[in-house]
Motif scaffolding. Structure first.
Motif, PDB file in Angstrom:
ATOM      1  N   LYS A 157      35.773 -20.447  43.475  1.00  0.00           N
ATOM      2  CA  LYS A 157      35.539 -19.593  42.203  1.00  0.00           C
ATOM      3  C   LYS A 157      34.869 -18.287  42.456  1.00  0.00           C
ATOM      4  O   LYS A 157      34.089 -18.283  43.390  1.00  0.00           O
ATOM      5  N   ARG A 158      35.050 -17.371  41.646  1.00  0.00           N
ATOM      6  CA  ARG A 158      34.562 -16.074  41.719  1.00  0.00           C
ATOM      7  C   ARG A 158      34.144 -15.810  40.441  1.00  0.00           C
ATOM      8  O   ARG A 158      34.588 -16.148  39.337  1.00  0.00           O
ATOM      9  N   ILE A 159      33.157 -14.641  40.327  1.00  0.00           N
ATOM     10  CA  ILE A 159      32.443 -14.087  39.181  1.00  0.00           C
ATOM     11  C   ILE A 159      33.155 -12.709  39.159  1.00  0.00           C
ATOM     12  O   ILE A 159      32.904 -12.008  40.053  1.00  0.00           O
ATOM     13  N   GLU A 160      33.708 -12.221  37.991  1.00  0.00           N
ATOM     14  CA  GLU A 160      34.251 -10.974  37.718  1.00  0.00           C
ATOM     15  C   GLU A 160      33.223  -9.930  37.773  1.00  0.00           C
ATOM     16  O   GLU A 160      33.462  -8.837  38.357  1.00  0.00           O
ATOM     17  N   ARG A 161      32.355 -10.220  36.862  1.00  0.00           N
ATOM     18  CA  ARG A 161      31.139  -9.237  36.829  1.00  0.00           C
ATOM     19  C   ARG A 161      30.021  -9.776  36.930  1.00  0.00           C
ATOM     20  O   ARG A 161      29.524 -10.868  36.189  1.00  0.00           O
ATOM     21  N   ARG A 162      29.026  -9.329  37.774  1.00  0.00           N
ATOM     22  CA  ARG A 162      27.643  -9.960  38.062  1.00  0.00           C
ATOM     23  C   ARG A 162      26.638  -9.068  37.392  1.00  0.00           C
ATOM     24  O   ARG A 162      26.795  -7.613  37.855  1.00  0.00           O
ATOM     25  N   THR A 163      25.919  -9.317  36.489  1.00  0.00           N
ATOM     26  CA  THR A 163      25.009  -8.553  35.689  1.00  0.00           C
ATOM     27  C   THR A 163      23.513  -9.110  36.191  1.00  0.00           C
ATOM     28  O   THR A 163      23.367 -10.321  35.877  1.00  0.00           O
ATOM     29  N   LEU A 164      22.730  -8.388  36.553  1.00  0.00           N
ATOM     30  CA  LEU A 164      21.141  -8.687  36.901  1.00  0.00           C
ATOM     31  C   LEU A 164      20.137  -8.301  36.048  1.00  0.00           C
ATOM     32  O   LEU A 164      20.281  -6.879  35.768  1.00  0.00           O
ATOM     33  N   LEU A 165      19.396  -8.863  35.675  1.00  0.00           N
ATOM     34  CA  LEU A 165      18.308  -8.484  34.774  1.00  0.00           C
ATOM     35  C   LEU A 165      17.227  -7.707  35.792  1.00  0.00           C
ATOM     36  O   LEU A 165      16.811  -8.124  36.693  1.00  0.00           O
ATOM     37  N   GLN A 166      17.039  -6.168  35.426  1.00  0.00           N
ATOM     38  CA  GLN A 166      16.033  -5.412  36.016  1.00  0.00           C
ATOM     39  C   GLN A 166      14.593  -5.778  35.664  1.00  0.00           C
ATOM     40  O   GLN A 166      14.275  -5.344  34.316  1.00  0.00           O
ATOM     41  N   GLU A 167      13.772  -6.226  36.479  1.00  0.00           N
ATOM     42  CA  GLU A 167      12.303  -6.413  36.051  1.00  0.00           C
ATOM     43  C   GLU A 167      11.746  -5.037  36.203  1.00  0.00           C
ATOM     44  O   GLU A 167      11.776  -4.239  36.805  1.00  0.00           O
ATOM     45  N   ASP A 168      10.722  -4.771  35.137  1.00  0.00           N
ATOM     46  CA  ASP A 168       9.818  -3.479  35.012  1.00  0.00           C
ATOM     47  C   ASP A 168       9.013  -3.759  36.447  1.00  0.00           C
ATOM     48  O   ASP A 168       8.491  -4.475  36.855  1.00  0.00           O
TER      49      ASP A 168
END
Length: 250
Positions: free
Chosen positions: A239-250
């Motif tokens: 399986k693949r992830i088309e777009r990976r979005t990560l939360l940017q911590e302060d």
């Protein structure tokens, strides 16, 4: 009644050159990657494919596209496949772009024995009047354009006539199947898979888990086994992830 085969290669062995395929999936979710890879290994060419999109450059339908095995695509979304765009604009690939809901209903209608239907989608656009470029010539001119569609009025509103799609073969991925072909899909991976399965005269399913008949509660079945002809085991890790979005911590 046991529809399970030993390998994906066996399942796709009789798909001939020029066959019309309905392929499930949306973006990179619910892609029948095991069956597609087996078809790529088989070398089958001149395929006409109906699918929401055409994968990415190195996975899913992108494997067949990169190898020059697809002659025509019916899709609602081109996506981010650069090879798809290159082949289309250079005249190597014929492309019919269809509104997404219309594409879904064309597949469902094909599996339900409905030859055509009227829809408001596309009224007042080139979907109605024709002229959308289906294939370009090498010099950039339009070699083949979409035809105009029949229009009728119901209740004071205009609708276009769209033809159903009945594919020679369907390629589908499910999370769970029993040996009789009853299927369960996982969450959003359901997407176009049941509709593609309905559309195929012969439907090939790759399932991450295969169980015995009766192990799936009847109320949990998403697609009845009457639509399924062959089942193979899929790699659950493929399986693949088309777009990976990560939360940017302060």
């Amino acid at each position: 009644m046991d529809k399970v085969l030993g390998s994906a290669a066996e399942a796709v062995a009789d798909i001939p050159p020029g066959a019309l395929l309905a392929v499930g999936g949306f973006g990179l979710c619910g892609i029948p990657s095991t069956l597609i890879a087996a078809l790529a290994d088989a070398g089958t060419d001149r395929l006409r494919v109906v699918s929401n999109n055409c994968g990415v450059d190195d996975w899913g339908l992108g494997l067949l596209l990169r190898a020059g095995r697809i002659s025509r695509m019916t899709s609602s979304y081109v996506g981010e496949n650069k090879e798809f765009a290159r082949q289309y604009l250079s005249g190597e690939l014929e492309v019919e772009l269809t509104p997404q809901g219309t594409l879904a209903e064309r597949l469902r209608a094909g599996g339900s024995g409905i030859p055509a239907f009227f829809t408001p989608a596309g009224v007042g656009t080139q979907v109605e009047t024709g002229g959308l470029p289906w294939r370009y010539a090498p010099d950039g001119a339009v070699a083949l354009a979409s035809p105009p569609k029949e229009v009728r009025e119901f209740g004071g509103r205009r609708y276009l006539l769209e033809q159903a799609i009945s594919a020679d073969f369907a390629l589908v991925r499910a999370e769970l199947a029993d040996r009789h072909g009853n299927l369960v899909f996982h969450a959003a991976a359901r997407n176009f898979n049941p509709l593609a399965a309905m559309s195929g005269r012969l439907t090939l399913v790759e399932a991450e888990r295969i169980v015995e008949p009766g192990e799936i509660p009847p109320d949990a079945v998403h697609l009845a086994g009457v639509y399924v002809d062959r089942i193979v085991r899929a790699d659950p890790a493929d399986k693949r992830i088309e777009r990976r979005t990560l939360l940017q911590e302060d």
